[in-house]
Scaffold this active site. Structure first.
Site, PDB file in Angstrom:
ATOM      1  N   SER A   1       7.166 -11.387  50.689  1.00  0.00           N
ATOM      2  CA  SER A   1       6.965 -11.460  49.235  1.00  0.00           C
ATOM      3  C   SER A   1       5.583 -11.963  48.821  1.00  0.00           C
ATOM      4  O   SER A   1       5.274 -11.959  47.628  1.00  0.00           O
ATOM      5  CB  SER A   1       8.040 -12.360  48.604  1.00  0.00           C
ATOM      6  OG  SER A   1       9.246 -11.639  48.456  1.00  0.00           O
TER       7      SER A   1
ATOM      8  N   LYS B   1       3.650  -9.788  46.514  1.00  0.00           N
ATOM      9  CA  LYS B   1       3.754  -9.843  45.047  1.00  0.00           C
ATOM     10  C   LYS B   1       2.495 -10.436  44.390  1.00  0.00           C
ATOM     11  O   LYS B   1       2.307 -10.267  43.180  1.00  0.00           O
ATOM     12  CB  LYS B   1       4.986 -10.647  44.636  1.00  0.00           C
ATOM     13  CG  LYS B   1       6.325  -9.978  44.985  1.00  0.00           C
ATOM     14  CD  LYS B   1       7.491 -10.806  44.485  1.00  0.00           C
ATOM     15  CE  LYS B   1       8.822 -10.110  44.705  1.00  0.00           C
ATOM     16  NZ  LYS B   1       9.265 -10.159  46.122  1.00  0.00           N
TER      17      LYS B   1
ATOM     18  N   SER C   1      10.602 -15.055  42.805  1.00  0.00           N
ATOM     19  CA  SER C   1      10.309 -13.973  43.751  1.00  0.00           C
ATOM     20  C   SER C   1      11.276 -12.810  43.584  1.00  0.00           C
ATOM     21  O   SER C   1      11.659 -12.155  44.552  1.00  0.00           O
ATOM     22  CB  SER C   1      10.354 -14.492  45.196  1.00  0.00           C
ATOM     23  OG  SER C   1       9.687 -13.599  46.060  1.00  0.00           O
TER      24      SER C   1
ATOM     25  N   LYS D   1       2.745 -18.421  46.492  1.00  0.00           N
ATOM     26  CA  LYS D   1       3.789 -17.438  46.769  1.00  0.00           C
ATOM     27  C   LYS D   1       4.364 -17.617  48.162  1.00  0.00           C
ATOM     28  O   LYS D   1       3.641 -17.646  49.153  1.00  0.00           O
ATOM     29  CB  LYS D   1       3.225 -16.017  46.650  1.00  0.00           C
ATOM     30  CG  LYS D   1       4.308 -14.966  46.548  1.00  0.00           C
ATOM     31  CD  LYS D   1       5.023 -15.032  45.212  1.00  0.00           C
ATOM     32  CE  LYS D   1       6.404 -14.407  45.259  1.00  0.00           C
ATOM     33  NZ  LYS D   1       7.392 -15.209  46.036  1.00  0.00           N
TER      34      LYS D   1
END
Length: 453
Positions: A74, A77, A138, A264
């Site tokens: 993730s 992202k 997320s 993140k």
């Protein structure tokens, strides 16, 4: 103060600087005594790949296998966040704009295997709601919804992701979807133009560079990523970044880190546990990346080790002040002017993030521009105040250098003239020319006489 070696026309001038020597030494002693577990030589990080970067300059302070290309999960992202921010900035979408979700996004949201906030097909959501769910929780479905809104389809959005990665200069990357899931998680909905079994790939160095651009170009992203929780559709969802101050639950307090505000996390079976973290204290921000960590908790512990190393061992120091002149080389000769010399100085201060114990490992390199001088190495009047006549560069001479993410290592500033020198009037130039003429005759005569003997 400085030991300078002068060279003109491709020859460089160097001098050692000792500014703030005693202060640097004291800071280093304090840091070591306060944190005896950290050494100058290395950082012990268990993750497969890791990197630590100065968020202001892009200077790499530590890396471990940072060029390995691994699945970022993730952390992908971050690129989606960047492109959404850019689309808002360019007026293509707005934060208050509402959009429905596609069947594809809804199906991902309804799948309990993927993190989700529970999107509904019969409801529309603002861009801000979707972005916050993506950045804080997320959420994969809201990420897909944003990609479809910005580009029409996720396939077209993936093209934008790869184009932006190339524009940013990411060294190692391949984006195949907007979320960081493996394409085989998406079933028949994998983005057009990508392989059904493909996965996103990125190195820790690329992830750090992506985070560098996101935090510097759109610092408002940190206002979102720093939120421990989010209220979404009558529910409270939690940030996966356990290092944020104020996270709910006593079991997460052990991971709290002063100054942490992003960025993140990521996890898939293939990627393992990944984390791009960033924290700021007293105006100093660092970016860290760990990839292929053993567990959720270990990625945070390893991030703490990296950030502690940065905050405890490095301080930003000015090594040469703006306007400072150099002993024995504070001027240049001028011809055809009312003055026969002009003072020179640096236009800006030279500073760096200095590691404790390395205060003597820097030199300042002066280079005078060849095209500014005549064949005798002189400036020709008129000379303007502040006229650029060369550059001064900070050069690291130590053994532990990891380079820089965004530019050539070492700050460079202009060398400029401190004052103006007007061109001499025609009469003075004529007298000077006559003087030079008779001087040449006299010199020639002396040489001739010497030849007789």
């Amino acid at each position: 103060m400085h030991n300078l070696r002068v060279e003109v026309e491709k020859v460089t001038q160097r001098f050692k600087t000792s500014i703030a020597l005693i202060m640097s030494l004291l800071i280093g002693i304090f840091a070591v005594s306060a944190n005896p577990g950290h050494t100058y030589a290395s950082v012990d990080v268990g993750a497969k790949s890791a990197i630590l970067v100065d968020a202001e300059s892009g200077k790499i302070l530590f890396e471990k296998e940072a060029d390995l290309t691994l699945p970022p999960a993730s952390m992908t992202k971050m690129m989606t966040e960047y492109l959404v921010m850019e689309a808002v900035e360019e007026g293509k979408i707005s934060w208050d704009q509402k959009t429905p979700v596609s069947q594809y996004a809804f199906d991902i949201s309804a799948n309990p295997e993927f993190s989700g906030v529970g999107l509904r097909l019969d409801e529309q959501y603002t861009v801000r709601e979707l972005y916050e769910a993506m950045a804080i929780n997320s959420d994969n479905a809201t990420t897909i919804a944003l990609a479809e809104l910005v580009a029409g389809t996720e396939g077209e959005f993936v093209k934008m992701m790869n184009a932006k990665a190339e524009e940013m200069g990411l060294p190692d990357y391949e984006f195949v979807n907007a979320t960081g899931l493996n394409n085989n998680h998406l079933g028949d909905n994998y983005p057009e133009g990508t392989d059904p079994d493909a996965t996103n790939m990125m190195s820790a160095k690329s992830a750090a560079l992506l985070a560098y651009h996101l935090t510097n170009d759109y610092p408002e992203a940190l206002e979102v990523s720093s939120k421990p929780t989010l209220e979404f559709a009558d529910q409270t969802v939690t940030n996966w970044n356990w290092m944020l101050p104020g996270m709910p639950g006593q079991n997460l307090k052990q991971f709290e880190y002063e100054g942490m505000d992003g960025l993140k996390t990521g996890y898939t079976e293939l990627a393992g546990n990944t984390f791009t973290g960033t924290a700021e204290r007293d105006g100093q921000r660092f970016i860290s990346v760990v990839m292929k960590s053993e567990s959720r908790s270990s990625r945070f512990n390893q991030t703490r080790t990296l950030l502690d190393y940065g905050f405890n061992q490095f301080t930003r120091q000015e090594l040469l002040a703006a306007g400072e002149t150099v002993e024995d080389q504070d001027s240049l000769s001028v011809t055809k002017g009312k003055e026969d010399a002009v003072a020179i100085e640096t236009s800006e201060a030279l500073s760096t993030l200095l590691k404790s114990g390395e205060q003597e490992e820097y030199e300042v390199e002066f280079v005078i521009s060849e095209d500014q001088l005549n064949e005798d190495g002189e400036l020709v009047a008129p000379v303007e105040k502040g006229q650029k006549i060369g550059t001064a560069k900070l050069v690291y001479t130590g053994d532990e250098s990891y380079g820089n993410l965004v530019k050539e290592e070492g700050q460079t500033v202009d060398i400029v003239t401190s004052e103006a020198v007007e061109k001499a009037n025609w009469f003075m130039l004529m007298l000077g020319g006559i003087g030079e003429f008779f001087s040449d005759i006299f010199t020639g005569a002396v040489d001739m006489v010497k030849g007789w003997f």
